[in-house]
Write a protein that holds these residues in place. Structure first.
Motif, mmCIF file in Angstrom:
data_model
loop_
_atom_site.group_PDB
_atom_site.id
_atom_site.type_symbol
_atom_site.label_atom_id
_atom_site.label_comp_id
_atom_site.label_asym_id
_atom_site.label_seq_id
_atom_site.Cartn_x
_atom_site.Cartn_y
_atom_site.Cartn_z
ATOM 1 N N ILE A 111 51.364 -41.341 -74.030
ATOM 2 C CA ILE A 111 52.738 -41.445 -73.511
ATOM 3 C C ILE A 111 53.498 -42.569 -74.202
ATOM 4 O O ILE A 111 54.680 -42.424 -74.544
ATOM 5 C CB ILE A 111 52.708 -41.661 -71.980
ATOM 6 N N ILE A 112 52.859 -43.724 -74.432
ATOM 7 C CA ILE A 112 53.505 -44.849 -75.124
ATOM 8 C C ILE A 112 53.934 -44.434 -76.522
ATOM 9 O O ILE A 112 55.026 -44.793 -76.989
ATOM 10 C CB ILE A 112 52.555 -46.066 -75.179
ATOM 11 N N THR A 113 53.082 -43.666 -77.216
ATOM 12 C CA THR A 113 53.428 -43.177 -78.562
ATOM 13 C C THR A 113 54.672 -42.302 -78.511
ATOM 14 O O THR A 113 55.594 -42.441 -79.342
ATOM 15 C CB THR A 113 52.253 -42.369 -79.163
ATOM 16 N N LYS A 114 54.728 -41.396 -77.516
ATOM 17 C CA LYS A 114 55.898 -40.526 -77.365
ATOM 18 C C LYS A 114 57.157 -41.356 -77.079
ATOM 19 O O LYS A 114 58.234 -41.097 -77.629
ATOM 20 C CB LYS A 114 55.656 -39.516 -76.235
ATOM 21 N N ILE A 115 57.002 -42.373 -76.224
ATOM 22 C CA ILE A 115 58.153 -43.237 -75.891
ATOM 23 C C ILE A 115 58.671 -43.938 -77.144
ATOM 24 O O ILE A 115 59.897 -44.021 -77.371
ATOM 25 C CB ILE A 115 57.753 -44.274 -74.811
#
Length: 588
Positions: free
Chosen positions: A70-74
């Protein structure tokens, strides 16, 4: 002004603004599309954050793989959003300053089309204020509108949709409180538009007064009028202060008011969200996302409220500029108006009447016939209509009645540019533009050879002082040639006319600022130049027009005597009295 007329006025101004934007709508489309994309990505981040929170089940129960994904997507969304915002700002800047440039161009072109009656009756500083200050204020408001208004609207709509996907009931609570923001913003916008419009008018008055006082500094100091000038400026400044304070007050209460309403929204979300979490209808992560959405939902209301205030100022300034652009232009040339490359110089004035102010008579039933090559002198006391007659010959003003014919053609049937090119005109007031001396003196004949230019310059007694300058004829001079004496500036203006080699001549007190010795030499040059050309000479020094073919003696807008010098002196009438008042005790 009624509420309906205010709304109509703002609506009309906005329509005109969007007509200017049409040419650059590609930037608008790109800005809108990217605003939608960046807002979408920005609003998706809280949902991802909520999911990341839900991956943290408790101590030592964290799904690190899911959180890192999720952090990568953000991070990807943040990068895309940043690039999108950068392109949006580029498009908005490009569109705004192109629109303002076009409006300024139209306003400046309007000056060239304005009848002299408008320019004579309005302070130059007021016109400058519209084109410069009001346009700058309009640009600032328009840029802020494009930058924040569209993004804010998309954000509000987007957050509502995302909130509906999380919890419908809490979204209804948020929407229920929202109308308060619109009520407050609407009330304030009505007030601020009126205040900013009045502020714009007074700012123009102030600019005009400052411009007038700077130009008249020598006279002000000579007559010790400093205190009175400052006193009047203080009055105007105080009026501007009052209007500005009122406009600022109403605009400044917008943000606190909307922030209060936004706090109510956030409180409502927090209370109802907590109850939903306790009852199991919502997860902690969803509440986190919802609180973030409620912040993002209310934030645009603060920004838009500020934008509305700036837009009100921008619209008021735009209204001022458009009112100038839409002023009545001078009567256009008739469709079948002719162009003349040369005039023989036969001038007939038949039953002409004219007045600057309706009801105040100036020139009445004036008749005159001038044959080609004749020298006509116009004399009389101040205010008798001498310069007015010149304005009518040049068609700076249109006559009220009668006709003026040049070579048998009514001047209203000749294109203005063609008619005015036929005259060489030297005024009492000098005007030089910033640029080289060469550009100034060859304005009417840019293709003149250097040899002919120097020859005429010597005749006009300007070559001697030009040769002493660093770059001679290519020396750049300031606006109106302030580095020269008034007499030198007048000599430069005389040379400019002589180099144009016009068919007819108009000299309106052309040698008033030149010493007697130089005047005699210039008079010889004028005589040579006027040979074979019809010429009109306005003069106070009657010694300069003794050899005129016709002397018109004017009084209160009427020709009271007409003839040559000898005939008029023998009559011992009004001309005789004028002449004797200048040469009392001298032989005639």
């Amino acid at each position: 002004m009624s509420k309906t007329s205010k709304k109509t006025g703002q609506k009309e101004v906005l329509i005109k603004v969007f007509n200017y934007i049409k040419k650059y709508r590609i930037y608008l489309y790109i800005s809108l599309i990217l605003s939608f994309v960046t807002v979408l990505f920005t609003l998706y981040i809280p949902k991802l954050t909520g999911q990341a929170v839900d991956y943290m089940f408790g101590p030592s129960k964290v799904d690190f793989g899911g959180v890192m994904f999720i952090i990568t997507k953000i991070m990807i969304f943040v990068i895309i959003t940043s690039i999108g915002q950068w392109i949006i700002n580029l498009c908005n800047n490009k569109m705004t300053y192109n629109v303002v440039r076009d409006i300024r161009n139209d306003a400046f072109h309007k000056i060239q089309e304005m009848p002299l009656s408008y320019l004579d009756s309005h302070a130059y500083g007021e016109i400058e204020s519209k084109i410069i200050n009001d346009a700058a204020q309009f640009a600032d408001g328009l840029l802020m509108g494009f930058t924040q208004f569209f993004t804010g609207i998309v954000t509000i709509i987007g957050t509502l949709l995302f909130m509906l996907t999380v919890n419908v009931y809490i979204t209804i609570v948020v929407v229920a409180i929202t109308p308060l923001s619109f009520v407050v913003a609407g009330f304030i916008s009505k007030k601020t538009f009126t205040m900013f419009k009045e502020q714009s008018i007074i700012r123009g008055e102030q600019t005009g007064y400052i411009n007038e006082m700077i130009e008249g500094q020598r006279v002000i100091k000579a007559f010790d009028q400093k205190e009175k000038v400052i006193e009047k400026f203080d009055v105007i400044n105080e009026k501007l202060r009052d209007k500005s304070l009122k406009a600022t007050f109403y605009s400044s209460i917008t943000n606190p008011s909307t922030r209060f309403i936004n706090s109510l929204v956030y409180t409502g979300v927090g209370v109802f969200g907590a109850l939903s979490v306790v009852s199991g209808r919502m997860s902690v992560g969803q509440l986190t996302a919802f609180l973030s959405y409620s912040n993002q939902y209310t934030k645009p209301f603060n920004e838009i409220s500020g934008v509305i205030t700036e837009l009100q100022n921008a619209i008021a300034c735009a209204a001022s500029i458009f009112s100038f652009i839409e002023e009545k232009s001078q009567t256009p040339d008739s469709e079948d108006a002719i162009t003349r490359d040369h005039f023989d110089g036969e001038v007939k004035i038949e039953g002409v009447s004219f007045s600057y102010v309706e009801g105040q008579k100036l020139i009445e039933d004036f008749n005159l016939e001038v044959k080609p090559g004749q020298n006509v002198a116009i004399v009389g006391p101040t205010g008798c209509g001498k310069t007015t007659l010149i304005n009518l010959l040049m068609r700076f003003y249109d006559i009220s009645k009668g006709a003026i014919l040049v070579d048998g053609t009514d001047i209203r049937d000749i294109k203005r540019g063609s008619l005015r090119n036929g005259y060489g005109m030297v005024l009492q007031e000098t005007w030089l533009k910033s640029g080289t001396i060469r550009e100034n003196i060859t304005m009417g004949n840019p293709d003149i050879s250097d040899e002919d230019m120097r020859k005429i310059a010597k005749v006009c007694h300007i070559d001697s002082f030009i040769q002493k300058l660093p770059k001679k004829y290519d020396t750049i001079i300031s606006e109106n040639g302030e580095e020269f004496s008034h007499g030198q500036r007048q000599l430069l203006c005389i040379a400019r006319v002589m180099m144009g080699k016009p068919s007819m001549m108009i000299l309106d007190e052309a040698t008033s600022s030149i010493d007697t010795r130089t005047e005699m030499k210039i008079q010889e040059a004028f005589n040579a130049m006027m040979e074979g050309r019809t010429s009109f000479v306005v003069a106070h020094r009657l010694s300069t027009i003794r050899n005129a073919d016709i002397i018109l003696v004017m009084k209160s807008g009427n020709v009271v005597e007409m003839g040559n010098h000898k005939e008029l002196m023998e009559r011992k009438g009004f001309y005789y009295d004028l002449y004797m008042s200048q040469f009392v005790g001298k032989a005639i």
